[in-house]
Design a protein around this motif. Structure first.
Motif, PDB file in Angstrom:
ATOM      1  N   GLU A  42       0.841  -1.203   0.000  1.00 23.70           N
ATOM      2  CA  GLU A  42       0.000   0.000   0.000  1.00 23.70           C
ATOM      3  C   GLU A  42       0.884   1.264   0.000  1.00 23.70           C
ATOM      4  O   GLU A  42       0.611   2.247  -0.706  1.00 23.70           O
ATOM      5  N   ARG A  45       2.202   1.815  -3.408  1.00 24.53           N
ATOM      6  CA  ARG A  45       1.202   2.413  -4.325  1.00 24.53           C
ATOM      7  C   ARG A  45       1.092   3.919  -4.077  1.00 24.53           C
ATOM      8  O   ARG A  45       0.985   4.711  -5.015  1.00 24.53           O
ATOM      9  N   GLU A 208       5.660  -4.998  -5.899  1.00 17.44           N
ATOM     10  CA  GLU A 208       4.510  -4.149  -6.244  1.00 17.44           C
ATOM     11  C   GLU A 208       4.898  -3.146  -7.338  1.00 17.44           C
ATOM     12  O   GLU A 208       4.165  -2.922  -8.300  1.00 17.44           O
ATOM     13  N   SER A 212       3.678  -2.410 -11.432  1.00 13.74           N
ATOM     14  CA  SER A 212       2.762  -1.264 -11.515  1.00 13.74           C
ATOM     15  C   SER A 212       2.720  -0.662 -12.921  1.00 13.74           C
ATOM     16  O   SER A 212       3.761  -0.350 -13.502  1.00 13.74           O
TER      17      SER A 212
END
Ligand code: NAD
Length: 472
Positions: A42, A45, A208, A212
């Motif tokens: 998270e 992001r 992550e 992306s």
């Protein structure tokens, strides 16, 4: 005890969404120095979103504005040299001479980026087309533990020079160094979101970012195995990828070499940064006719090297960064013995008189064949192999018989002969009779040592996309 509880997103120190804590160690004493709270997916992001917002404006900044920012960053990082030096010695275990170089390098890379930027033509005319070099987008910069501050600063300086924004994923094992660098960069006053720093696990935060759709480019320095995984994981979004990976660099001692020069150069090329260096010259190729003399001199020098407390001025080799790394290096020493190589210096266990710390004896093997495990795999510790050769052709063949191709060293009394040999070595850099670095020249590997290049103009262009405009 050090407690690092924030990450850096959108121009501010913030508490991560992630809650896992990770211990930081002093590898010379095995004591816990403190801990860091790790970011999670998270946080990754949020950092990417901040970098994406900032890119809209920063990509249109002028060269003069970027040079000004890079100059402020240089000043700010240089101002924290004493703090960084302490962290590099205590958290990583760099011997103090190496630690000074690492600290200076973290600041000087901003000046190197300015130098590349000042001379770069962003627009050129090719036939009827005007070709414009455009910043590629949001970049993800991933660093290893063996020179964390230098890699953060070097990659970020290039990204900024190009007009890109960045999310940095530093090694989780270097959080203290990262903290100091982040504070310095924050003090330099970059626009919010231009750089974001999220310390977290590679397989969480790194993974992550690698997938992306909002990240356009990855610049990764680390192991070949993780680098290959990044290429696979980033394929769906076709990211631009620069990989600086492992090495098994040869040091070719030609038969005319002066051993007063060649022996210390070969050992320094191999043992630099306690052997935890991608560019380490770990395969020393020696003419068989002069082998006995080389072995005797190299053994004497290796046995005299001090592997110990990195804060002591006489220490040349510091500890391995972690217990895991220490055990890995010990495993390779055992493997070398099992496969029939002969120890000239060092061997298994800690140096004499040392009972704590992840210290390794400076280890030198001879009677090594190039097909032995210790000659093929990157050990990343102070373990060197002497491989005998019969003539120059065979020496070149052995040097190139490796999956890697990052760096090579040639030592000869005849500069023209050394140049001829250097031209036949498949490596991104070949150093002839020197161990010096040139930040204007490209750095990177052939074969499985990587993809693309860093530093100077080659490094800058890796953050730019050419766009051809016709009909203007
Ligand atoms: P590593 O590959 O284990 O980790 C490097 C970085 O990648 C770390 O920040 C880690 O958290 C992250 N990472 C791990 N898994 C990931 C994933 N799935 N997705 C995204 N990121 C991930 O390497 P290391 O042990 O930290 O460093 C040692 C290695 O680095 C050696 O192999 C050495 O040769 C190499 N190295 C290369 C150069 C060079 O310029 N060629 C320089 C220094 C070190």
């Amino acid at each position: 005890m050090i407690s690092i509880d924030t990450i850096y997103i959108d121009g501010a120190f913030v508490t991560p969404h992630g809650t896992e804590r990770f211990d930081l160690f002093n590898p010379a004493t095995e004591e816990v120095l403190g801990s860091v709270r790790l970011a999670d997916a998270e946080d990754a992001r949020m950092a990417i979103a901040a970098a994406k917002r900032a890119f809209a404006t920063f990509s249109r900044s002028s060269v003069a504005e970027r040079i000004d920012l890079l100059r402020r960053m240089h000043t700010a990082v240089a101002a924290r040299a004493d703090d960084l030096l302490e962290a590099v010695v205590k958290e990583y275990g760099a011997p103090s001479s190496r630690a000074h170089w690492m600290t200076d390098h973290a600041a000087s890379v901003f000046l190197d980026a300015i130098d590349a930027l000042e001379h770069y033509e962003f627009t050129r005319q090719l036939g009827k087309a005007t070709v414009v070099m455009q910043p590629v987008g949001v970049t993800e910069l991933i660093t290893p533990w063996n020179s964390n501050a230098g890699f953060i600063c070097g990659k970020l300086a290039t990204a900024i020079a190009a007009g890109c924004t960045a999310v940095i994923k530093p090694s989780e094992m270097s959080a203290w160094q990262t903290r100091i660098v982040t504070e310095a960069l924050h003090a330099a006053g970059a626009p919010a979101g231009v750089f974001n720093i999220v310390t977290g696990r590679g397989d969480v935060v790194g993974a992550e970012m690698v997938t992306s759709p909002d990240v356009a480019k990855i610049s990764f320095t680390g192991s070949t195995v993780v680098g290959k995984g990044i290429v696979r994981a980033s394929a769906d979004t076709l990211k631009r990828v620069t990989l600086e990976l492992g090495g098994k660099s040869p040091t070719l001692i030609l038969d005319d070499a002066d051993f007063d020069v060649a022996v210390p150069l070969a050992l320094n090329a191999g043992f630099a940064n306690s052997g935890q260096a991608c560019i380490a010259g770990t395969r020393i190729l020696v003419p068989r006719a002069r082998l006995a003399d080389f072995e005797a001199r190299a053994a004497a020098l290796a046995n005299a090297m001090v592997s110990g407390d990195p804060s002591h001025a006489e220490t040349q080799i510091g500890p391995m960064v972690s217990q895991r790394q220490w055990e890995r290096v010990q495993g390779y020493i055992r493997k070398g013995i099992d496969e029939g190589a002969r120890l000239l210096a060092g061997g298994e266990g800690r140096p004499d008189g040392v009972d704590k710390g992840w210290l390794v004896k400076p280890t030198l093997f001879t009677d090594v064949r190039n097909d032995m495990t210790i000659a093929r795999e990157e050990i990343f510790g102070p373990v060197l192999s002497i491989i005998a050769y019969d003539d120059e052709e065979q020496a070149i063949a052995i040097a190139n018989d490796t999956p890697y191709g990052l760096q090579a060293y040639v030592v000869s009394a005849d500069a023209e002969r050394a140049r001829r040999v250097a031209s036949r070595i498949d490596a991104g850099r070949v150093l002839v009779n020197t161990l010096s670095h040139e930040p204007k020249a490209p750095f990177g590997g052939f074969k499985q040592s990587g993809l693309g290049r860093e530093y100077g103009v080659f490094g800058l262009e890796a953050y730019l996309e050419p766009k051809a405009l016709l009909g203007l």
